[in-house]
Motif scaffolding. Structure first.
Motif, mmCIF file in Angstrom:
data_model
loop_
_atom_site.group_PDB
_atom_site.id
_atom_site.type_symbol
_atom_site.label_atom_id
_atom_site.label_comp_id
_atom_site.label_asym_id
_atom_site.label_seq_id
_atom_site.Cartn_x
_atom_site.Cartn_y
_atom_site.Cartn_z
ATOM 1 N N SER A 122 38.902 34.600 32.099
ATOM 2 C CA SER A 122 38.701 35.025 33.590
ATOM 3 C C SER A 122 38.113 36.290 33.668
ATOM 4 C CB SER A 122 40.232 34.652 34.246
ATOM 5 O OG SER A 122 40.910 36.014 33.789
ATOM 6 N N GLY A 123 37.677 36.721 34.758
ATOM 7 C CA GLY A 123 37.140 38.083 35.013
ATOM 8 C C GLY A 123 38.310 38.934 34.813
ATOM 9 N N GLY A 124 39.726 38.869 34.899
ATOM 10 C CA GLY A 124 40.724 39.887 34.769
ATOM 11 C C GLY A 124 41.006 39.955 33.353
ATOM 12 N N GLN A 182 38.440 42.021 31.576
ATOM 13 C CA GLN A 182 38.505 43.623 31.876
ATOM 14 C C GLN A 182 39.620 44.038 30.894
ATOM 15 O OE1 GLN A 182 36.875 45.898 32.391
ATOM 16 N NE2 GLN A 182 36.733 46.213 34.437
ATOM 17 N N THR A 234 37.411 47.754 38.876
ATOM 18 C CA THR A 234 37.718 46.383 39.714
ATOM 19 C C THR A 234 36.708 45.871 40.486
ATOM 20 O OG1 THR A 234 38.627 47.824 41.550
ATOM 21 C CG2 THR A 234 40.341 47.564 39.924
ATOM 22 N N LEU A 253 36.237 41.917 40.227
ATOM 23 C CA LEU A 253 37.555 41.271 40.409
ATOM 24 C C LEU A 253 37.879 40.861 41.854
ATOM 25 C CD1 LEU A 253 39.274 43.506 37.758
ATOM 26 C CD2 LEU A 253 37.915 41.455 37.307
ATOM 27 N N ASP A 254 38.399 39.780 41.909
ATOM 28 C CA ASP A 254 39.242 39.571 43.169
ATOM 29 C C ASP A 254 40.419 40.688 43.507
ATOM 30 O OD1 ASP A 254 42.081 38.266 42.362
ATOM 31 O OD2 ASP A 254 40.656 37.098 41.292
ATOM 32 N N THR A 284 43.841 40.444 41.313
ATOM 33 C CA THR A 284 43.620 40.903 39.892
ATOM 34 C C THR A 284 43.264 42.302 39.861
ATOM 35 O OG1 THR A 284 42.424 38.544 39.356
ATOM 36 C CG2 THR A 284 42.273 40.367 37.661
ATOM 37 N N GLY A 285 42.431 42.706 40.786
ATOM 38 C CA GLY A 285 42.024 44.235 40.947
ATOM 39 C C GLY A 285 43.471 45.115 41.143
#
Length: 224
Positions: free
Chosen positions: A143-145, A148, A169, A172-173, A176-177
């Motif tokens: 996932s994006g998180g 990162q 961030t 990121l949603d 998650t940010g």
């Protein structure tokens, strides 16, 4: 750790002179968590590139650890980028064909660290990020998180004294940010110096100090 005095970065397009940075000055001490906040086009990324020794100013003086950047050789600057500074980017900048473990090993390989130690330190950094079950996953499988977190592990694996994060961030949603910002707060609590570049005031408020950049000029934001 960082002192910038009247830093300017100038671009000449046609007959027009544009200041990406316009006599910007700032000071950041060891162990601080500082956010530099401003809208798109304000000069944030230019400032970070100069701070991270990825670019040089056209005017002004930049002191890193008390020594002017102009006094460092190219080899010195390469060592600073490889050993002193950990970079975290908005777009993660992970190699798509490499696993999470292989991505995190890369800075250590560039440093000439023995292979077995590379693997052990990369594994430890990913475990610290809560990714012990994702070591062999490639970026497309994360996932994006998670991507990162891999990027942050890669920045931390060399034990840098300074972490530069450019819109970490941004892709990121919200949930998650928030998690990533809590991670930066934890890293700061462990003694890391962190400079965070962001356009988001909500993200900037997580830092202990805020600098605002607008039209290439930097001002200190008063504490609430």
């Amino acid at each position: 750790m960082i002192q910038m005095k009247n830093i300017s970065k100038i671009y000449r397009i046609g007959g027009e002179t544009l200041y990406a940075l316009d006599h910007a000055s700032l000071s950041i001490g060891n162990g601080e968590f500082v956010a530099i906040v401003g809208p798109s086009g304000s000069g944030k990324s230019t400032l970070m590139n100069i701070m991270g020794c990825l670019d040089v100013a056209d005017e002004g003086k930049y002191f890193l650890d008390g020594q002017e950047i102009e006094d460092y050789t190219e080899d010195d600057l390469t060592r600073i980028r490889n050993f002193k500074i950990g970079f975290v980017f908005q777009n993660f900048n992970l190699l798509p064909k490499n696993t999470a473990l292989e991505n995190v090993e890369l800075p250590l390989i560039y440093q000439g660290v023995p292979r077995r130690e590379c693997r052990a330190r990369a594994r430890q950094a990913l475990e610290r990020m809560g990714l012990s079950e994702r070591l062999e996953h490639r970026p497309s499988e994360l996932s994006g998180g998670q991507q990162q977190r891999v990027a942050i592990a890669r920045a931390l694996v060399t034990s840098p004294s300074l972490i530069l994060a450019d819109e970490p961030t941004g892709n990121l949603d919200h949930k998650t940010g928030v998690e990533i910002m809590e991670l930066f707060r934890e890293l700061h609590g462990n003694g890391n110096t962190i400079v965070l570049i962001t356009h988001d005031d909500g993200v900037a408020k997580k830092a202990e100090r805020r600098l605002r950049i607008l039209d290439g000029q930097v001002t200190e934001e008063a504490k609430a």
